[in-house]
Design a protein around this motif. Structure first.
Motif, PDB file in Angstrom:
ATOM      1  N   ALA A   3       0.837  -1.214   0.000  1.00 38.85           N
ATOM      2  CA  ALA A   3       0.000   0.000   0.000  1.00 38.85           C
ATOM      3  C   ALA A   3       0.863   1.251   0.000  1.00 38.85           C
ATOM      4  N   GLN A   4       1.992   1.201  -0.669  1.00 44.01           N
ATOM      5  CA  GLN A   4       2.870   2.351  -0.876  1.00 44.01           C
ATOM      6  C   GLN A   4       3.666   2.782   0.354  1.00 44.01           C
ATOM      7  N   SER A   5       3.658   1.960   1.403  1.00 43.15           N
ATOM      8  CA  SER A   5       4.320   2.369   2.644  1.00 43.15           C
ATOM      9  C   SER A   5       5.833   2.440   2.510  1.00 43.15           C
ATOM     10  N   TYR A   6       6.391   1.830   1.474  1.00 46.52           N
ATOM     11  CA  TYR A   6       7.851   1.855   1.306  1.00 46.52           C
ATOM     12  C   TYR A   6       8.381   3.266   1.137  1.00 46.52           C
ATOM     13  N   TRP A   7       7.538   4.219   0.736  1.00 45.89           N
ATOM     14  CA  TRP A   7       8.022   5.587   0.590  1.00 45.89           C
ATOM     15  C   TRP A   7       8.398   6.203   1.935  1.00 45.89           C
ATOM     16  N   TRP A   8       7.800   5.725   3.020  1.00 45.75           N
ATOM     17  CA  TRP A   8       8.074   6.323   4.331  1.00 45.75           C
ATOM     18  C   TRP A   8       9.489   5.992   4.814  1.00 45.75           C
ATOM     19  N   ILE A   9       9.953   4.765   4.584  1.00 42.08           N
ATOM     20  CA  ILE A   9      11.311   4.447   5.004  1.00 42.08           C
ATOM     21  C   ILE A   9      12.316   5.252   4.180  1.00 42.08           C
ATOM     22  N   ILE A  10      11.981   5.547   2.932  1.00 38.32           N
ATOM     23  CA  ILE A  10      12.876   6.374   2.117  1.00 38.32           C
ATOM     24  C   ILE A  10      12.972   7.771   2.720  1.00 38.32           C
ATOM     25  N   ALA A  44      16.444   9.286   4.059  1.00 38.67           N
ATOM     26  CA  ALA A  44      17.007  10.218   3.067  1.00 38.67           C
ATOM     27  C   ALA A  44      18.098  11.120   3.627  1.00 38.67           C
ATOM     28  N   GLY A  45      17.852  11.729   4.783  1.00 38.29           N
ATOM     29  CA  GLY A  45      18.817  12.661   5.350  1.00 38.29           C
ATOM     30  C   GLY A  45      20.086  11.998   5.857  1.00 38.29           C
ATOM     31  N   LEU A  46      20.058  10.686   6.037  1.00 45.00           N
ATOM     32  CA  LEU A  46      21.258   9.940   6.421  1.00 45.00           C
ATOM     33  C   LEU A  46      22.061   9.487   5.208  1.00 45.00           C
ATOM     34  N   LEU A  85      22.633   2.043  -1.655  1.00 44.73           N
ATOM     35  CA  LEU A  85      22.805   2.749  -0.386  1.00 44.73           C
ATOM     36  C   LEU A  85      21.826   2.236   0.654  1.00 44.73           C
ATOM     37  N   PHE A  86      20.791   1.542   0.223  1.00 44.73           N
ATOM     38  CA  PHE A  86      19.841   0.936   1.149  1.00 44.73           C
ATOM     39  C   PHE A  86      20.319  -0.451   1.600  1.00 44.73           C
ATOM     40  N   GLY A  87      21.567  -0.755   1.365  1.00 42.47           N
ATOM     41  CA  GLY A  87      22.136  -2.022   1.787  1.00 42.47           C
ATOM     42  C   GLY A  87      22.755  -1.936   3.168  1.00 42.47           C
ATOM     43  N   PRO A  88      23.626  -2.869   3.511  1.00 44.60           N
ATOM     44  CA  PRO A  88      24.228  -2.917   4.848  1.00 44.60           C
ATOM     45  C   PRO A  88      25.133  -1.721   5.112  1.00 44.60           C
ATOM     46  N   ASN A  89      24.709  -0.839   5.996  1.00 44.16           N
ATOM     47  CA  ASN A  89      25.521   0.288   6.460  1.00 44.16           C
ATOM     48  C   ASN A  89      24.844   0.888   7.682  1.00 44.16           C
ATOM     49  N   GLU A  90      25.578   1.723   8.402  1.00 43.75           N
ATOM     50  CA  GLU A  90      25.065   2.274   9.655  1.00 43.75           C
ATOM     51  C   GLU A  90      23.879   3.218   9.428  1.00 43.75           C
ATOM     52  N   ALA A  91      23.840   3.893   8.301  1.00 46.48           N
ATOM     53  CA  ALA A  91      22.740   4.814   8.035  1.00 46.48           C
ATOM     54  C   ALA A  91      21.428   4.059   7.900  1.00 46.48           C
ATOM     55  N   MET A  92      21.452   2.970   7.144  1.00 42.86           N
ATOM     56  CA  MET A  92      20.226   2.213   6.944  1.00 42.86           C
ATOM     57  C   MET A  92      19.765   1.564   8.244  1.00 42.86           C
ATOM     58  N   THR A  93      20.701   1.106   9.034  1.00 42.17           N
ATOM     59  CA  THR A  93      20.340   0.532  10.332  1.00 42.17           C
ATOM     60  C   THR A  93      19.634   1.564  11.205  1.00 42.17           C
ATOM     61  N   LYS A  94      20.185   2.763  11.238  1.00 37.64           N
ATOM     62  CA  LYS A  94      19.597   3.828  12.052  1.00 37.64           C
ATOM     63  C   LYS A  94      18.199   4.197  11.549  1.00 37.64           C
ATOM     64  N   ALA A  95      18.036   4.237  10.229  1.00 39.07           N
ATOM     65  CA  ALA A  95      16.732   4.580   9.655  1.00 39.07           C
ATOM     66  C   ALA A  95      15.691   3.513   9.974  1.00 39.07           C
TER      67      ALA A  95
END
Length: 525
Positions: A237-244, A248-250, A270-280
């Motif tokens: 239901a389009q919720s994937y836009w919220w994680i983006i 985004a700012g990370l 960039l949505f792969g394994p890294n500290e930014a994605m973990t934090k998001a």
């Protein structure tokens, strides 16, 4: 110089001027359906709207006998204005429009199958401009460049530079007519924050702090505990836009051309394994803990209903909340602000987070790296290149009519349409907003939040390369849903996204996808 920088340079003075003069979007909530031809009485243009568009030559006969089929989203937003306005256009031209509306998950596949198999049951598609990469290459869409530039009804130069020169354009040619403008923003209960002396959240840490404060309180006086945050999280239901928006700012710190989805040097996700994605991911899950108990099954229609009835202190959404608030509990209690940012950003070489400074986050404000996300970009109309010429002409004229200043200037002010502002005149002509029930202050705040996103030099452009639908709607949506449900931890989620995205990239060809991605950011090499 990149195309985007030229666009940004052009739009800033326009929108700043609009702010001085001023002193809806995807909403899946109903099952897929085929909507019959519009049969409602002609709707009049609201008072205070821009002057009416030119009437076609020989009113009532120009497209006599032409039946146009348009595929779009069943919302009930998005299809609504097309259906409501079709009888008016029929009286002007003699043409007939049949709107076929289906669920969001179905539009892409149905449109692509129609064009690729030569079925050509549809003369036009009102869909996601992200998908143009899959439609323009094979020649499925009609080049509209000359038409839009020579159409007084459309008034092409009134359309905001971002929507005109990026969203509607692919490889230098215009293929769609904008009907909507989309950015994620955060909405907050202005009355609550003002009472408690709190500022709107500037960072995601601020967001969660405010949400925790109000979670469990009675926010609308009905004696029931309410929620600190309401953010749609339903799979499919389009919720994937919220994680983006949260990530985004990370992920992007050096401006729009930096990109937020892939490394522009090697196409690594960039949505792969890294500290930014973990934090998001961790922040996204925290918002669940201060939201409704059934939030994992809630689409954007549900979160909007909760906010407008006073049950949420915060939410993140497209521009629809601002126009849905009039006439509800949230009227004159709602504030809008640019999507919160972060004080850290990803170092792409190491995969680690580093603090924002003049080098890592050159556009930061008070140390906060804002990266407002042009999620989706806005519903847009495209013409089937294989339809009969009479049908193409009629479909184009109808879409031009829908996007004209007079018609769109009213429709973007109505929450039921799902359409949000995208023309310069939408920002400078205040009367339609007041006619729609917004106060002067609410209209200025709402339009100001959109302006802050549009003029931000670190704005994140949505993904728009071949197979974008699979990258986001299939891989990203599935992995994030599994994470929220506790089926995957953050590390496994990031790996699933990376593996899935790399597989799609390799299927198409890494060099080809990298070139398409870099070009989509307006970078010329």
């Amino acid at each position: 110089m990149s195309r985007y920088r030229l666009v940004a340079a052009a739009i800033i003075p326009i929108l700043v001027l609009s702010a001085c003069n001023s002193s809806a979007s995807p909403s899946p909530s109903t099952p897929a359906a085929t909507v019959p031809a519009a049969s409602t009485p002609p709707a009049s243009v609201a008072a205070g709207s821009p002057s009416a568009p030119p009437v076609a030559a020989s009113p009532g006969t120009k497209f006599a006998g032409v039946n146009v089929n348009i595929l779009t989203f069943n919302g009930p937003q998005v299809a609504e204005p097309l259906q409501r306005r079709a009888p008016d256009w029929a009286l002007l031209t003699g043409g007939h429009v049949n709107v076929v509306a289906v669920g969001f998950q179905t539009i892409y596949d149905k449109a692509l199958l129609d064009a690729s198999t030569g079925t050509n049951a549809f003369d036009a598609y009102v869909f996601d401009p992200q998908w143009m990469g899959d439609f323009t290459g094979p020649g499925y869409l009609l080049d509209l460049t000359d038409r839009v530039n020579n159409d007084p009804q459309l008034n092409w130069q009134d359309i905001g530079p971002f929507f005109r020169d990026f969203n509607a354009t692919y490889n230098g040619k215009v293929y769609t007519i904008p009907l909507d403008g989309d950015f994620h923003m955060v909405y907050y209960r202005k009355d609550l924050l003002e009472k408690d002396g709190l500022k709107p959240p500037a960072t995601w840490d601020d967001y969660i702090t405010v949400a925790q404060k109000y979670n469990g309180q009675d926010l609308n006086g009905d004696g029931q505990p309410d929620y600190g945050s309401c953010i749609a999280k339903k799979k499919g239901a389009q919720s994937y836009w919220w994680i983006i928006s949260i990530a985004a700012g990370l992920l992007q710190g050096k401006g729009t051309n930096d990109g937020a989805f892939f490394d522009t040097t090697n196409m690594n996700p960039l949505f792969g394994p890294n500290e930014a994605m973990t934090k998001a991911l961790e922040m996204y899950k925290k918002t669940k803990d201060v939201g409704p108990p059934d939030e994992l099954n809630m689409d954007v229609g549900g979160s909007r209903g909760l906010f407008t009835t006073g049950r949420c202190a915060l939410t993140m959404d497209w521009g629809d909340i601002g126009t849905l608030a009039p006439g509800t509990f949230a009227q004159d209690k709602t504030g809008a602000t640019i999507t919160p940012g972060w004080k850290q950003v990803l170092d792409r070489a190491s995969g680690k987070l580093v603090n924002c400074d003049a080098t890592t986050c050159p556009n930061a404000v008070d140390g906060v790296n804002y990266a407002p996300f042009a999620s989706f970009g806005g519903w847009s109309g495209a013409i089937n290149a294989k339809s009969p010429k009479a049908n193409q002409d009629a479909a184009y004229d109808f879409l031009s009519y829908m996007s004209s200043p007079a018609i769109s200037g009213v429709d973007v002010t109505l929450g039921k349409t799902g359409y949000n502002p995208y023309r310069t005149s939408h920002f400078t002509t205040m009367q339609p907003w007041l006619d729609a029930g917004l106060s002067q202050g609410a209209a200025e705040n709402y339009l100001g939040a959109i302006k802050a996103s549009l003029t931000n030099a670190n704005m994140v452009l949505d993904l728009r390369i071949p197979l974008t639908k699979r990258y986001e709607q299939d891989v990203l949506d599935t992995a994030v849903s599994q994470y929220l449900a506790g089926e995957l931890d953050a590390t496994a989620t990031e790996q699933a996204i990376s593996d899935g995205w790399n597989a799609i990239t390799d299927e198409v060809g890494k060099d080809k996808q990298l070139a398409a991605y870099v070009a989509s950011l307006g970078v010329q090499r």
